[in-house]
Design a protein around this motif. Structure first.
Motif, PDB file in Angstrom:
ATOM      1  N   THR A 179      -3.718   2.098  11.667  1.00  0.00           N
ATOM      2  CA  THR A 179      -3.173   0.824  12.142  1.00  0.00           C
ATOM      3  C   THR A 179      -1.803   0.595  11.528  1.00  0.00           C
ATOM      4  O   THR A 179      -1.307   1.412  10.756  1.00  0.00           O
ATOM      5  CB  THR A 179      -4.096  -0.352  11.750  1.00  0.00           C
ATOM      6  N   ASN A 180      -1.231  -0.534  11.850  1.00  0.00           N
ATOM      7  CA  ASN A 180       0.073  -0.892  11.294  1.00  0.00           C
ATOM      8  C   ASN A 180      -0.039  -1.553   9.930  1.00  0.00           C
ATOM      9  O   ASN A 180       0.962  -1.954   9.365  1.00  0.00           O
ATOM     10  CB  ASN A 180       0.808  -1.827  12.260  1.00  0.00           C
ATOM     11  N   ILE A 181      -1.238  -1.674   9.400  1.00  0.00           N
ATOM     12  CA  ILE A 181      -1.419  -2.271   8.079  1.00  0.00           C
ATOM     13  C   ILE A 181      -1.045  -1.241   7.018  1.00  0.00           C
ATOM     14  O   ILE A 181      -1.583  -0.131   6.988  1.00  0.00           O
ATOM     15  CB  ILE A 181      -2.864  -2.767   7.882  1.00  0.00           C
ATOM     16  N   LYS A 182      -0.118  -1.622   6.154  1.00  0.00           N
ATOM     17  CA  LYS A 182       0.312  -0.746   5.065  1.00  0.00           C
ATOM     18  C   LYS A 182      -0.438  -1.162   3.809  1.00  0.00           C
ATOM     19  O   LYS A 182      -0.351  -2.319   3.400  1.00  0.00           O
ATOM     20  CB  LYS A 182       1.821  -0.870   4.853  1.00  0.00           C
ATOM     21  N   TRP A 183      -1.164  -0.217   3.224  1.00  0.00           N
ATOM     22  CA  TRP A 183      -1.938  -0.562   2.042  1.00  0.00           C
ATOM     23  C   TRP A 183      -1.836   0.527   0.995  1.00  0.00           C
ATOM     24  O   TRP A 183      -1.461   1.661   1.276  1.00  0.00           O
ATOM     25  CB  TRP A 183      -3.382  -0.874   2.398  1.00  0.00           C
ATOM     26  N   ALA A 184      -2.161   0.138  -0.233  1.00  0.00           N
ATOM     27  CA  ALA A 184      -2.102   1.052  -1.376  1.00  0.00           C
ATOM     28  C   ALA A 184      -3.275   0.740  -2.293  1.00  0.00           C
ATOM     29  O   ALA A 184      -3.939  -0.288  -2.145  1.00  0.00           O
ATOM     30  CB  ALA A 184      -0.783   0.882  -2.127  1.00  0.00           C
ATOM     31  N   ILE A 185      -3.515   1.647  -3.225  1.00  0.00           N
ATOM     32  CA  ILE A 185      -4.553   1.442  -4.226  1.00  0.00           C
ATOM     33  C   ILE A 185      -3.902   1.331  -5.599  1.00  0.00           C
ATOM     34  O   ILE A 185      -2.838   1.906  -5.841  1.00  0.00           O
ATOM     35  CB  ILE A 185      -5.620   2.567  -4.204  1.00  0.00           C
ATOM     36  N   LYS A 194       2.062  -8.099  -0.004  1.00  0.00           N
ATOM     37  CA  LYS A 194       1.830  -9.462   0.467  1.00  0.00           C
ATOM     38  C   LYS A 194       0.545 -10.029  -0.132  1.00  0.00           C
ATOM     39  O   LYS A 194       0.427 -11.225  -0.336  1.00  0.00           O
ATOM     40  CB  LYS A 194       1.708  -9.488   1.987  1.00  0.00           C
ATOM     41  N   LEU A 195      -0.437  -9.135  -0.415  1.00  0.00           N
ATOM     42  CA  LEU A 195      -1.759  -9.560  -0.883  1.00  0.00           C
ATOM     43  C   LEU A 195      -2.299  -8.585  -1.908  1.00  0.00           C
ATOM     44  O   LEU A 195      -2.306  -7.372  -1.665  1.00  0.00           O
ATOM     45  CB  LEU A 195      -2.739  -9.626   0.291  1.00  0.00           C
ATOM     46  N   VAL A 196      -2.755  -9.091  -3.038  1.00  0.00           N
ATOM     47  CA  VAL A 196      -3.512  -8.301  -4.003  1.00  0.00           C
ATOM     48  C   VAL A 196      -4.978  -8.671  -3.833  1.00  0.00           C
ATOM     49  O   VAL A 196      -5.340  -9.843  -3.922  1.00  0.00           O
ATOM     50  CB  VAL A 196      -3.071  -8.562  -5.460  1.00  0.00           C
ATOM     51  N   TYR A 242       3.949  -3.159   1.009  1.00  0.00           N
ATOM     52  CA  TYR A 242       2.555  -3.112   1.453  1.00  0.00           C
ATOM     53  C   TYR A 242       2.092  -4.461   1.968  1.00  0.00           C
ATOM     54  O   TYR A 242       2.590  -5.501   1.546  1.00  0.00           O
ATOM     55  CB  TYR A 242       1.637  -2.680   0.299  1.00  0.00           C
ATOM     56  N   ASP A 243       1.104  -4.407   2.828  1.00  0.00           N
ATOM     57  CA  ASP A 243       0.421  -5.620   3.259  1.00  0.00           C
ATOM     58  C   ASP A 243      -0.683  -5.970   2.263  1.00  0.00           C
ATOM     59  O   ASP A 243      -0.896  -7.140   1.961  1.00  0.00           O
ATOM     60  CB  ASP A 243      -0.194  -5.425   4.654  1.00  0.00           C
ATOM     61  N   ILE A 244      -1.387  -4.940   1.779  1.00  0.00           N
ATOM     62  CA  ILE A 244      -2.532  -5.127   0.880  1.00  0.00           C
ATOM     63  C   ILE A 244      -2.490  -4.069  -0.216  1.00  0.00           C
ATOM     64  O   ILE A 244      -2.261  -2.888   0.067  1.00  0.00           O
ATOM     65  CB  ILE A 244      -3.874  -4.982   1.637  1.00  0.00           C
ATOM     66  N   VAL A 245      -2.750  -4.486  -1.442  1.00  0.00           N
ATOM     67  CA  VAL A 245      -2.996  -3.555  -2.542  1.00  0.00           C
ATOM     68  C   VAL A 245      -4.398  -3.851  -3.068  1.00  0.00           C
ATOM     69  O   VAL A 245      -4.726  -4.999  -3.386  1.00  0.00           O
ATOM     70  CB  VAL A 245      -1.966  -3.688  -3.678  1.00  0.00           C
ATOM     71  N   SER A 276     -13.104   2.788   0.827  1.00  0.00           N
ATOM     72  CA  SER A 276     -13.820   3.528   1.870  1.00  0.00           C
ATOM     73  C   SER A 276     -13.738   2.791   3.206  1.00  0.00           C
ATOM     74  O   SER A 276     -13.441   3.395   4.247  1.00  0.00           O
ATOM     75  CB  SER A 276     -15.279   3.726   1.454  1.00  0.00           C
ATOM     76  N   TYR A 277     -13.978   1.496   3.174  1.00  0.00           N
ATOM     77  CA  TYR A 277     -13.900   0.689   4.393  1.00  0.00           C
ATOM     78  C   TYR A 277     -12.484   0.725   4.984  1.00  0.00           C
ATOM     79  O   TYR A 277     -12.304   0.933   6.188  1.00  0.00           O
ATOM     80  CB  TYR A 277     -14.324  -0.751   4.107  1.00  0.00           C
ATOM     81  N   MET A 278     -11.491   0.498   4.128  1.00  0.00           N
ATOM     82  CA  MET A 278     -10.101   0.492   4.601  1.00  0.00           C
ATOM     83  C   MET A 278      -9.713   1.833   5.203  1.00  0.00           C
ATOM     84  O   MET A 278      -9.055   1.884   6.241  1.00  0.00           O
ATOM     85  CB  MET A 278      -9.149   0.130   3.459  1.00  0.00           C
ATOM     86  N   SER A 279     -10.128   2.923   4.562  1.00  0.00           N
ATOM     87  CA  SER A 279      -9.740   4.247   5.063  1.00  0.00           C
ATOM     88  C   SER A 279     -10.379   4.550   6.411  1.00  0.00           C
ATOM     89  O   SER A 279      -9.798   5.246   7.235  1.00  0.00           O
ATOM     90  CB  SER A 279     -10.074   5.332   4.040  1.00  0.00           C
TER      91      SER A 279
END
Length: 137
Positions: free
Chosen positions: A41-47, A83-85, A15-18, A32-35
């Motif tokens: 986009t190409n940003i991979k994120w998780a919760i 990469k980022l928490v 992931y790029d961001i969790v 909500s903002y991220m979704s």
């Protein structure tokens, strides 16, 4: 570590961001903002958070990581995966340091939303020789 080493390490992360603490008020606002702005986009994120059940109810089609401030192994696994928490888990004076420490140990960027200036100052003093940067808002 060279820039090439940094890039390779970052490319190895799933992931790029969790977003950690995703089911709290601030976490839900960020999710909500991220979704709305980053799903296509190409940003991979998780919760991430303590309750898998609550995380599953929050949003569809986003990966879930179960992690808790009182479980170092879960924090390490979360930090290694990204990469980022972005932490919304507070109060930081009680719950913040384990997450920050896991990120430093895994060479993962860390950002939080604390307004607890005493905690920020204490962490900066305690970890002043660490190469990670504490970024709090």
């Amino acid at each position: 570590m060279t820039n090439d080493d940094d890039n390779k390490k970052d490319n190895d992360r799933k992931y790029d961001i969790v977003i950690y603490g995703a089911t709290g008020d601030a976490g839900m606002a960020i999710v909500s903002y991220m979704s709305k702005h980053y799903n296509s986009t190409n940003i991979k994120w998780a919760i991430a958070g303590r309750s898998e059940e609550k995380l599953k109810c929050l949003i569809n089609n986003i990966d879930i990581i179960v992690a808790s401030a009182d479980d170092d192994a879960s924090l390490q696994n979360m930090a290694k995966s990204t990469k980022l928490v972005l932490s919304t888990v507070g109060p930081y004076g009680v719950l913040g340091e384990p997450t920050l420490k896991a990120c430093m140990e895994c060479d993962t960027h860390y950002v939080d939303i604390t307004g607890e200036l005493d905690w920020v100052s204490a962490m900066e003093r305690k970890y002043k020789n660490n190469t990670s940067i504490l970024c709090s808002f």
